[in-house]
Design an enzyme around this catalytic site. Structure first.
Site, PDB file in Angstrom:
ATOM      1  N   ARG A  68       0.818  -1.224   0.000  1.00 50.09           N
ATOM      2  CA  ARG A  68       0.000   0.000   0.000  1.00 50.09           C
ATOM      3  C   ARG A  68       0.847   1.268   0.000  1.00 50.09           C
ATOM      4  NH1 ARG A  68      -3.531  -2.014   4.978  1.00 50.09           N
ATOM      5  NH2 ARG A  68      -1.373  -2.257   5.613  1.00 50.09           N
ATOM      6  N   ASP A 206      10.093 -22.325   4.777  1.00 54.79           N
ATOM      7  CA  ASP A 206      10.581 -22.361   6.157  1.00 54.79           C
ATOM      8  C   ASP A 206      12.072 -22.093   6.003  1.00 54.79           C
ATOM      9  OD1 ASP A 206      11.877 -23.190   8.502  1.00 54.79           O
ATOM     10  OD2 ASP A 206      10.168 -24.429   9.042  1.00 54.79           O
ATOM     11  N   HIS A 207      12.500 -20.895   6.367  1.00 58.11           N
ATOM     12  CA  HIS A 207      13.867 -20.510   5.961  1.00 58.11           C
ATOM     13  C   HIS A 207      14.939 -21.365   6.636  1.00 58.11           C
ATOM     14  CE1 HIS A 207      13.857 -17.943   9.601  1.00 58.11           C
ATOM     15  NE2 HIS A 207      15.166 -17.980   9.526  1.00 58.11           N
ATOM     16  N   GLU A 245      17.522 -17.133  21.095  1.00 55.81           N
ATOM     17  CA  GLU A 245      17.753 -15.826  20.459  1.00 55.81           C
ATOM     18  C   GLU A 245      18.076 -14.803  21.532  1.00 55.81           C
ATOM     19  OE1 GLU A 245      15.228 -14.700  17.030  1.00 55.81           O
ATOM     20  OE2 GLU A 245      13.846 -16.142  17.930  1.00 55.81           O
ATOM     21  N   HIS A 269      10.245 -24.224  12.379  1.00 49.55           N
ATOM     22  CA  HIS A 269      11.705 -24.380  12.418  1.00 49.55           C
ATOM     23  C   HIS A 269      12.156 -25.551  13.299  1.00 49.55           C
ATOM     24  CE1 HIS A 269      11.396 -20.623  10.431  1.00 49.55           C
ATOM     25  NE2 HIS A 269      11.488 -19.835  11.465  1.00 49.55           N
TER      26      HIS A 269
HETATM   27  P1  NDP Z   1       5.494  -6.478   7.917  1.00 52.93           P
HETATM   28  O1  NDP Z   1       4.324  -6.142   8.746  1.00 52.93           O
HETATM   29  O2  NDP Z   1       6.760  -5.757   8.136  1.00 52.93           O
HETATM   30  O3  NDP Z   1       5.118  -6.290   6.369  1.00 52.93           O
HETATM   31  C1  NDP Z   1       3.857  -6.610   5.852  1.00 52.93           C
HETATM   32  C2  NDP Z   1       3.753  -6.117   4.421  1.00 52.93           C
HETATM   33  O4  NDP Z   1       2.432  -6.367   3.935  1.00 52.93           O
HETATM   34  C3  NDP Z   1       3.999  -4.637   4.274  1.00 52.93           C
HETATM   35  O5  NDP Z   1       4.670  -4.424   3.054  1.00 52.93           O
HETATM   36  C4  NDP Z   1       2.588  -4.063   4.183  1.00 52.93           C
HETATM   37  O6  NDP Z   1       2.713  -2.918   3.413  1.00 52.93           O
HETATM   38  C5  NDP Z   1       1.885  -5.144   3.416  1.00 52.93           C
HETATM   39  N1  NDP Z   1       0.436  -5.126   3.646  1.00 52.93           N
HETATM   40  C6  NDP Z   1      -0.203  -5.440   4.809  1.00 52.93           C
HETATM   41  N2  NDP Z   1      -1.545  -5.363   4.617  1.00 52.93           N
HETATM   42  C7  NDP Z   1      -1.730  -4.994   3.314  1.00 52.93           C
HETATM   43  C8  NDP Z   1      -2.872  -4.756   2.494  1.00 52.93           C
HETATM   44  N3  NDP Z   1      -4.105  -4.889   2.975  1.00 52.93           N
HETATM   45  N4  NDP Z   1      -2.682  -4.417   1.211  1.00 52.93           N
HETATM   46  C9  NDP Z   1      -1.432  -4.278   0.691  1.00 52.93           C
HETATM   47  N5  NDP Z   1      -0.302  -4.507   1.407  1.00 52.93           N
HETATM   48  C10 NDP Z   1      -0.466  -4.836   2.703  1.00 52.93           C
HETATM   49  O7  NDP Z   1       5.689  -8.056   8.044  1.00 52.93           O
HETATM   50  P2  NDP Z   1       7.029  -8.889   7.838  1.00 52.93           P
HETATM   51  O8  NDP Z   1       7.702  -8.400   6.609  1.00 52.93           O
HETATM   52  O9  NDP Z   1       7.781  -8.941   9.112  1.00 52.93           O
HETATM   53  O10 NDP Z   1       6.451 -10.362   7.631  1.00 52.93           O
HETATM   54  C11 NDP Z   1       5.874 -10.777   6.407  1.00 52.93           C
HETATM   55  C12 NDP Z   1       5.711 -12.287   6.449  1.00 52.93           C
HETATM   56  O11 NDP Z   1       6.982 -12.893   6.549  1.00 52.93           O
HETATM   57  C13 NDP Z   1       4.904 -12.801   7.647  1.00 52.93           C
HETATM   58  O12 NDP Z   1       4.158 -13.911   7.222  1.00 52.93           O
HETATM   59  C14 NDP Z   1       5.984 -13.246   8.629  1.00 52.93           C
HETATM   60  O13 NDP Z   1       5.525 -14.265   9.489  1.00 52.93           O
HETATM   61  C15 NDP Z   1       7.034 -13.780   7.659  1.00 52.93           C
HETATM   62  N6  NDP Z   1       8.383 -13.790   8.218  1.00 52.93           N
HETATM   63  C16 NDP Z   1       8.968 -12.624   8.602  1.00 52.93           C
HETATM   64  C17 NDP Z   1      10.250 -12.627   9.104  1.00 52.93           C
HETATM   65  C18 NDP Z   1      10.926 -11.376   9.507  1.00 52.93           C
HETATM   66  O14 NDP Z   1      12.052 -11.465   9.995  1.00 52.93           O
HETATM   67  N7  NDP Z   1      10.310 -10.218   9.328  1.00 52.93           N
HETATM   68  C19 NDP Z   1      11.029 -13.874   9.235  1.00 52.93           C
HETATM   69  C20 NDP Z   1      10.327 -15.050   8.766  1.00 52.93           C
HETATM   70  C21 NDP Z   1       9.058 -14.981   8.280  1.00 52.93           C
HETATM   71  P3  NDP Z   1       1.899  -1.587   3.503  1.00 52.93           P
HETATM   72  O15 NDP Z   1       1.674  -1.277   4.938  1.00 52.93           O
HETATM   73  O16 NDP Z   1       2.767  -0.631   2.758  1.00 52.93           O
HETATM   74  O17 NDP Z   1       0.677  -1.917   2.750  1.00 52.93           O
HETATM   75  C1  BG6 Z   2      11.440 -16.311  12.117  1.00 52.18           C
HETATM   76  C2  BG6 Z   2      10.645 -15.905  13.310  1.00 52.18           C
HETATM   77  O1  BG6 Z   2      10.747 -17.248  11.359  1.00 52.18           O
HETATM   78  O2  BG6 Z   2      12.670 -16.875  12.547  1.00 52.18           O
HETATM   79  C3  BG6 Z   2      11.424 -14.927  14.161  1.00 52.18           C
HETATM   80  O3  BG6 Z   2       9.440 -15.290  12.881  1.00 52.18           O
HETATM   81  C4  BG6 Z   2      12.766 -15.503  14.530  1.00 52.18           C
HETATM   82  O4  BG6 Z   2      10.714 -14.593  15.342  1.00 52.18           O
HETATM   83  C5  BG6 Z   2      13.481 -15.988  13.286  1.00 52.18           C
HETATM   84  O5  BG6 Z   2      13.521 -14.483  15.142  1.00 52.18           O
HETATM   85  C6  BG6 Z   2      14.751 -16.719  13.651  1.00 52.18           C
HETATM   86  O6  BG6 Z   2      15.475 -16.958  12.480  1.00 52.18           O
HETATM   87  P1  BG6 Z   2      17.063 -17.059  12.510  1.00 52.18           P
HETATM   88  O7  BG6 Z   2      17.406 -17.363  11.100  1.00 52.18           O
HETATM   89  O8  BG6 Z   2      17.563 -15.739  12.994  1.00 52.18           O
HETATM   90  O9  BG6 Z   2      17.371 -18.156  13.470  1.00 52.18           O
END
Ligand code: NDP
Ligand code: BG6
Length: 517
Positions: A68, A206-207, A245, A269
């Site tokens: 967005r 699943d990274h 962590e 994980h």
């Molecule tokens: P964020 O909240 O930082 O990002 C979410 C994104 O989705 C933003 O770009 C937001 O953008 C967009 N978004 C949310 N709602 C809408 C909407 N209705 N329309 C359009 N865009 C939308 O989340 P993360 O990046 O942290 O996490 C994303 C996924 O990755 C999750 O499933 C999380 O579990 C997974 N994940 C994250 C990790 C991490 O380290 N962050 C690690 C492993 C997995 P905007 O507000 O601009 O619309």
């Molecule tokens: C993510 C979790 O999937 O893995 C985080 O959402 C967590 O909460 C992370 O910190 C841990 O990943 P790593 O690679 O740093 O061990």
């Protein structure tokens, strides 16, 4: 995009020999849905840049960001450049590679819930595919809050952006974790997924599976003959898996309140670490054979019944702590977290695997945030020797341990007894230590680099299959229900190894948590 020849990658675990068919990366465009988010900034775009640096991206290639937040193409490129400078494993940025990579990028603004916005995305994407010459192969990466996965899948399909089937030009979908929040929602998400795509188009990420050291669990077990015969109830006393962590929830309080440690770390994980350590050898090293064996182990794990959670699980939550002269906030003081939250940030579990190989061997798992230090390891503790030939006080009563260090200091260690030089038969525990860095001398790629490349190449071995996700949720559901019936957590200090109850959990069986060295 890259001027080099198309990247030829070995299949998982193989070296490419001249007479072997190699996998080549076909031109494609990756659409990151959630491009303004944390994951895109910290992991995805830096990983793609590193692939570009290695000449591993297909040529031509396109990257379209979608969320967005309004950006022009150039603003998006500038923002991503900053993210890469901050988070890439290799810095400073290589200007020539960056320029080519940046040309592959564009950005489209829109809301996931609005079908019309997908028409706009379609127009942007088609224009971009013409501009880059990447053709019609597409990867949709859902880097968004899990709650919107169903809406996005429905809209991608309804707008015709996502085509069902694997014929060219292909479309693939990468779905971030957690995949569902319990068994019912995971099943329902799988149904939604299958309305829009065939299973072969779906990449549930699943990274941890992209980490070199996690893949090395299979190499250690199945590319060597000396370890595997020892890994069973005949020789193993118990296994400890730790994923500790040092960081807290780091601004992800809103998400974490919904998830908690079991959904965030254990369902995915930790279960991957457990299944790779305990599965039988697959008949072949391909996506289905490996996943078949993992599912068999998941199905053999004895579920912890709802009324047994007090006995086999311990929940903790970090509290405000003064550490090294700094005041660290407790979980309840983190932004987006309720001041009365009972969401656990730590869990310790005792599990059993009811199968021929592992019957009677306890598996102790623990993971948490704000612990003493960052450390992920699998410690396999072997049986004690049957008779203390050198006497009880000589230091031989410490059983051998095989430690797979996932991170940091990636490597493998074996702890065993050796004679201290001198007249007396005095023994001491010493360590055989293999370290990745020292042995291979090169920095391993980040997990997301490996997984993004595998998805581009169409190799799903390191992604989770529908039945695997469901089998894991089947184990989590009764624990979550048991916890819901008794919503309490034990506080623990930041910088500790979790609440005292976690020590009691393992002490009850006459064991202690390994003190990492
Ligand atoms: P964020 O909240 O930082 O990002 C979410 C994104 O989705 C933003 O770009 C937001 O953008 C967009 N978004 C949310 N709602 C809408 C909407 N209705 N329309 C359009 N865009 C939308 O989340 P993360 O990046 O942290 O996490 C994303 C996924 O990755 C999750 O499933 C999380 O579990 C997974 N994940 C994250 C990790 C991490 O380290 N962050 C690690 C492993 C997995 P905007 O507000 O601009 O619309
Ligand atoms: C993510 C979790 O999937 O893995 C985080 O959402 C967590 O909460 C992370 O910190 C841990 O990943 P790593 O690679 O740093 O061990």
């Amino acid at each position: 995009m890259s001027e080099r020849a198309p990247y030829i990658a070995p299949t998982v675990g193989q070296t490419v020999h001249a007479d072997q068919p190699a996998r080549s990366a076909e031109p494609c465009t990756i659409v990151i849905l959630g491009a303004s988010g944390d994951l895109a900034h910290r992991k995805l775009v830096p990983a793609l840049y590193n692939l570009a640096l290695d000449g591993a991206l297909p040529s031509p290639f396109g990257l379209v960001g979608y969320s967005r937040t309004p950006y022009t193409d150039d603003e998006f490129r500038a923002e991503m450049k900053e993210a890469v400078s901050e988070h890439s494993r290799r810095t400073p940025i290589d200007a020539a590679v960056w320029d080519r990579f940046a040309k592959s990028m564009s950005y489209c603004t829109g809301d996931f819930g609005n079908l019309e916005a997908y028409q706009k995305l379609k127009t942007c994407l088609e224009a971009d595919e013409k501009r880059t010459g990447a053709g019609g192969n597409r990867i949709f990466y859902l880097a968004t809050p899990p709650s919107v996965f169903p809406i996005i899948l429905g809209n991608l399909s309804a707008s015709g952006l996502l085509r069902k089937g694997t014929t060219a030009p292909w479309s693939r979908v990468v779905i971030e974790k957690p995949f569902g929040r319990d068994l019912a929602s995971a099943r329902s998400l799988n149904e939604i997924v299958h309305k829009s795509c065939d299973e072969r188009q779906v990449y549930r990420i699943d990274h941890y599976l992209g980490k070199e050291t996690v893949q090395n669990i299979l190499a250690l077990r199945f590319a060597n003959s000396i370890f595997e015969p020892l890994l069973s109830r005949r020789h193993v006393d118990h296994v400890q898996i730790t994923a500790a962590e040092e960081l807290g929830v780091e601004g992800r309080g809103g998400y974490y309140e919904e998830a908690g440690v079991l959904r965030d770390m254990v369902q995915n994980h930790m279960m991957q670490l457990l299944t790779l350590t305990t599965m039988e050898a697959p008949a072949a090293f391909d996506a289905d054979a490996v996943r078949d064996e993992k599912v068999k182990v998941l199905r053999a794990i004895r579920p912890i019944a709802q009324n047994e959670v007090g006995r086999y699980t311990v929940r903790g939550q970090y509290r405000a702590t003064k550490l090294g002269g700094k005041d660290l906030p407790g979980y309840r003081g983190e932004p987006g977290v309720s001041p009365n939250s009972t969401t656990p940030t730590f869990v310790a579990l005792a599990l059993s695997i009811d199968n021929w190989r592992w019957a009677g061997v306890p598996f102790y798992l623990r993971t948490g945030k704000r612990l003493a230090r960052r450390l992920t390891e699998i410690a396999i503790h072997f049986e004690s020797i049957p008779h203390p030939l050198f006497g009880h006080d000589t230091g031989t009563d410490r059983p051998n341990t095989l430690i797979l260090r996932i991170q940091p200091d990636e490597g493998i260690a074996i702890r065993f007894a050796a004679k201290v030089p001198g007249e007396a038969m005095q023994l001491r525990e010493v360590t055989f230590d293999f370290r990745y860095g020292a042995a291979f001398g090169e920095q391993a790629p980040e997990a997301y680099e490996r997984l993004l490349l595998d998805c581009i190449l169409g190799d799903a071995t390191l992604f989770t299959r529908e039945d695997e996700v469901e089998a894991s949720w089947r184990l989590m559901d009764p624990i979550l229900q048991g916890w819901k019936a008794q919503p309490r957590v034990s506080p623990y200090d930041c910088g500790s190894w979790g609440p005292a109850e976690a020590d009691e959990l393992i002490a009850r069986d006459g064991r202690t948590w390994r003190k990492p060295i």
